[in-house]
Design a protein around this motif. Structure first.
Motif, PDB file in Angstrom:
ATOM      1  N   GLN A 577      36.772  41.075 -32.861  1.00  0.00           N
ATOM      2  CA  GLN A 577      38.078  40.288 -32.920  1.00  0.00           C
ATOM      3  C   GLN A 577      39.019  40.978 -33.726  1.00  0.00           C
ATOM      4  O   GLN A 577      40.266  41.031 -33.534  1.00  0.00           O
ATOM      5  N   ALA A 578      38.617  41.718 -34.764  1.00  0.00           N
ATOM      6  CA  ALA A 578      39.488  42.532 -35.570  1.00  0.00           C
ATOM      7  C   ALA A 578      40.189  43.445 -34.761  1.00  0.00           C
ATOM      8  O   ALA A 578      41.661  43.804 -34.631  1.00  0.00           O
ATOM      9  N   SER A 579      39.515  44.146 -33.775  1.00  0.00           N
ATOM     10  CA  SER A 579      40.309  45.121 -32.897  1.00  0.00           C
ATOM     11  C   SER A 579      41.250  44.493 -32.073  1.00  0.00           C
ATOM     12  O   SER A 579      41.999  45.063 -31.493  1.00  0.00           O
ATOM     13  N   ALA A 580      40.746  43.275 -31.615  1.00  0.00           N
ATOM     14  CA  ALA A 580      41.685  42.586 -30.565  1.00  0.00           C
ATOM     15  C   ALA A 580      42.765  42.329 -31.185  1.00  0.00           C
ATOM     16  O   ALA A 580      44.008  42.390 -30.512  1.00  0.00           O
ATOM     17  N   THR A 581      42.860  41.686 -32.383  1.00  0.00           N
ATOM     18  CA  THR A 581      44.203  41.337 -33.109  1.00  0.00           C
ATOM     19  C   THR A 581      45.193  42.312 -33.396  1.00  0.00           C
ATOM     20  O   THR A 581      46.215  42.254 -33.502  1.00  0.00           O
TER      21      THR A 581
END
Ligand code: DGT
Ligand code: ZN
Length: 585
Positions: A577-581
């Motif tokens: 999620q972190a890398s997606a955002t």
């Protein structure tokens, strides 16, 4: 050839050498090699054929060559030669409790006894008591041991909880005896090994006889064999041998250190001492040149005298702890009090005995900050299972209880079965509703190594799988681990960010200490779970911590020493999620 078969061959070779009167170092070398082979996470046959057997602890050039001989011919040549010398029945006698190669050899030399049947006859007809070192009591013990062997209990090693249960009860009782000073469990139980042959106890007391009397009158004790000022050997009703040794307080540390072992660790300590002109024994540390002997009331003094910091009992296995103690690099081992939650347990929804509410209350009482309810999925193959609809209702119930219970984060989870093709037992939409997912194998594990490894890696690649439960599937003394290429599992765990479980169920302790250490050293993150099936077994977590400590793990290596928000943040789903955002548009 499986690791267990290779290990059996070397354990037998050690017994044969001992029968033959070989020096103790040789005997111990084969026994240690057998242990290392049995517990290796890798196929020893493959390692040996690749010329890499020496990577195993305790395996040098000679033993590596013998493994290859064994694989090539089905037999170790030295064992073949010795078996021609000693009848097969004699080796069986060495395995009886209360025996061992020395006593077996003595009866063979004196009376020509070479089989269990001949031994039984000699005891029944009272011929045995004529042999020095054997008496009326020995005859009774022989018959009892033969009967136990007939009932399939011969040579049995108890699991740690049985040994600790007996040991802790006896220690508590002996500490109450007037005049008793220090009383501690020693041996394999103190080292928190997976199994124990006996329970060793070390004590100091002003009145040793009172201590022996107290031992004899304990309810767990069935009979006391030899006894005297220096201690006693007793038998519990469950058939466990208890060895009590008593010393003066001034050398309590020496005897405790000696009887804690392991034999291998002690040997290394002694070798190190010799380099310093010292001699370490159960009686003291002597300086031969100066002609003095230093009695040590504590173990710390002994280690200090040989230039080391104190070594925790769980590390005393000859696996690099002496070097670390000399260099001041011993790990700060994880402690049970450091665990802040448990992420694998069952309720009545599958095969557990208690409700969600009861499990939550028990977790709170243990001081946990979080608990995941992880009942079995649909196809695990035993007990009740949780259908997709039932799982939806279970998630709701968990959320309700979570809202009611103050101070505990209750997570809706599942222990999802990994199907033969590596897919999971619920569809992804349902899985996405869960807070926490353990994936485990419960069915179809008689597959080849390649397929089984691929199956598990496939499960690890699923973005929602947080943890692999009891990764190798072994049951201690009962079932071998799955045929997994464990190094590839570790590699996949690191690559995918999947956590690996140390399942604390004392029948499992899976990962074992060797695999857990390998995984941690390779950068994988571990997690200790009770896999409790009721409120009482949440406390089993201690055996998982024992394994973690024997694997040299610190709190950093163990995910559930963190708060739930911290643990949550290091999961693969949070990282994804972190890398997606943060991905640039
Ligand atoms: P177990 O009983 O098989 O579960 O394992 P331990 O480690 O409790 O072994 P045990 O009860 O035979 O002996 C307790 C400790 O005493 C052992 O760890 C090391 C020490 N010890 C006993 N006999 C010997 C020996 O012949 N040589 C050496 N170096 N140490 C010994
Ligand atoms: Zn022992």
């Amino acid at each position: 050839m499986r690791n267990a078969e290779i290990a059996d061959a070397f354990a037998e070779l050690a017994d044969l050498y001992e029968l033959d009167g070989a020096i103790v170092h040789r005997v111990l070398a084969y026994r240690n090699a057998a242990t290392a082979i049995r517990s290796s996470g890798r196929s020893v046959a493959e390692l040996a054929q690749a010329g890499r057997a020496e990577e195993l602890p305790g395996v040098g050039k000679t033993i590596a060559e013998k493994i290859v001989d064994l694989l090539d011919t089905g037999e170790v040549p030295a064992a073949k030669r010795l078996k021609e010398k000693f009848p097969a029945g004699l080796v069986e006698i060495t395995r009886l409790p209360g025996f061992g190669p020395k006593r077996a050899r003595k009866l063979y030399d004196e009376l020509g006894i070479a089989s269990l049947d001949e031994l039984r006859r000699a005891a029944e007809t009272h011929v045995l008591r004529a042999v020095p070192g054997f008496g009326r009591k020995a005859e009774e013990n022989v018959l009892a041991a033969l009967e136990a062997a007939d009932n399939g209990q011969g040579g049995r090693r108890a699991l740690l909880p049985e040994a600790l249960g007996i040991g802790e009860e006896i220690v508590a009782a002996l500490r109450e005896v007037p005049g008793s000073d220090r009383v501690e469990i020693a041996g394999s139980a103190r080292r928190r090994a997976e199994t124990c042959k006996d329970v060793d106890i070390v004590a100091s007391a002003a009145d040793p006889a009172a201590l022996v009397d107290a031992l004899s009158s304990l309810r767990v004790i069935a009979e006391v064999g030899t006894s005297g000022e220096a201690g006693a050997r007793a038998l519990t009703h469950s058939g466990m041998t208890v060895e009590l040794r008593i010393v003066s307080p001034s050398s309590f540390g020496n005897l405790l250190q000696h009887l804690t072992g392991s034999g291998r660790h002690n040997e290394l300590v002694r070798t190190e001492a010799v380099r310093r002109g010292l001699h370490v024994s159960e009686y003291g540390v002597s300086d031969d040149a100066a002609g003095t002997t230093h009695a040590c009331a504590t173990e710390e003094e002994i280690y200090a005298l040989v230039g080391m910091s104190y070594i925790e009992p769980e590390l005393r296995e000859g696996r690099g702890e002496l070097e670390a103690a000399r260099g001041g690099t011993l790990p700060q081992l994880v402690r049970v009090e450091e665990l802040r939650g448990d992420l694998h347990c069952h309720t009545v929804a599958s095969d557990g005995r208690n409700t969600i509410e009861q499990m939550a209350a028990a977790a709170l009482a243990r001081g946990y900050e979080y608990l995941a309810i992880t009942d079995h999925s649909a196809t695990h193959g035993f007990g009740n299972h949780v259908s997709p609809d039932e799982l939806r209702r279970q998630i709701e119930r968990v959320r309700e209880v979570d809202a009611q219970v103050e101070g505990l984060t209750l997570l809706a989870g599942s222990e999802v079965n990994v199907l033969p093709d590596g897919s999971l037992d619920y569809d992804d939409a349902l899985l996405a509703e869960l807070d926490w997912i353990v994936a485990s194998l419960h069915t179809s594990f008689r597959m080849g190594e390649r397929e089984l490894t691929a199956r598990m890696i496939h499960a690890m690649e699923h973005p929602l799988v947080d943890l692999i439960g009891h990764p190798t599937g072994r049951l201690i003394e009962r079932r071998e681990p799955y045929a997994l290429a464990f190094e590839r599992i570790v590699e996949a765990a690191v690559r995918t960010g999947t956590l690996l479980e140390i399942n604390a169920n004392p029948d499992r302790r899976d990962l074992n200490e060797h695999n857990a250490r390998l995984a941690a050293e390779s950068g994988a993150m571990l997690l200790i779970d009770s896999d409790a099936h009721g409120v009482n077994t949440l406390a089993n977590i201690r055996y998982g911590v024992d394994t973690a400590r024997r694997a040299w793990l610190t709190r950093e290596h163990v995910a559930n020493t963190r708060s739930w928000p911290e643990l949550d943040a290091l999961r693969k789903r949070s990282r994804a999620q972190a890398s997606a955002t943060t991905r640039p548009c």
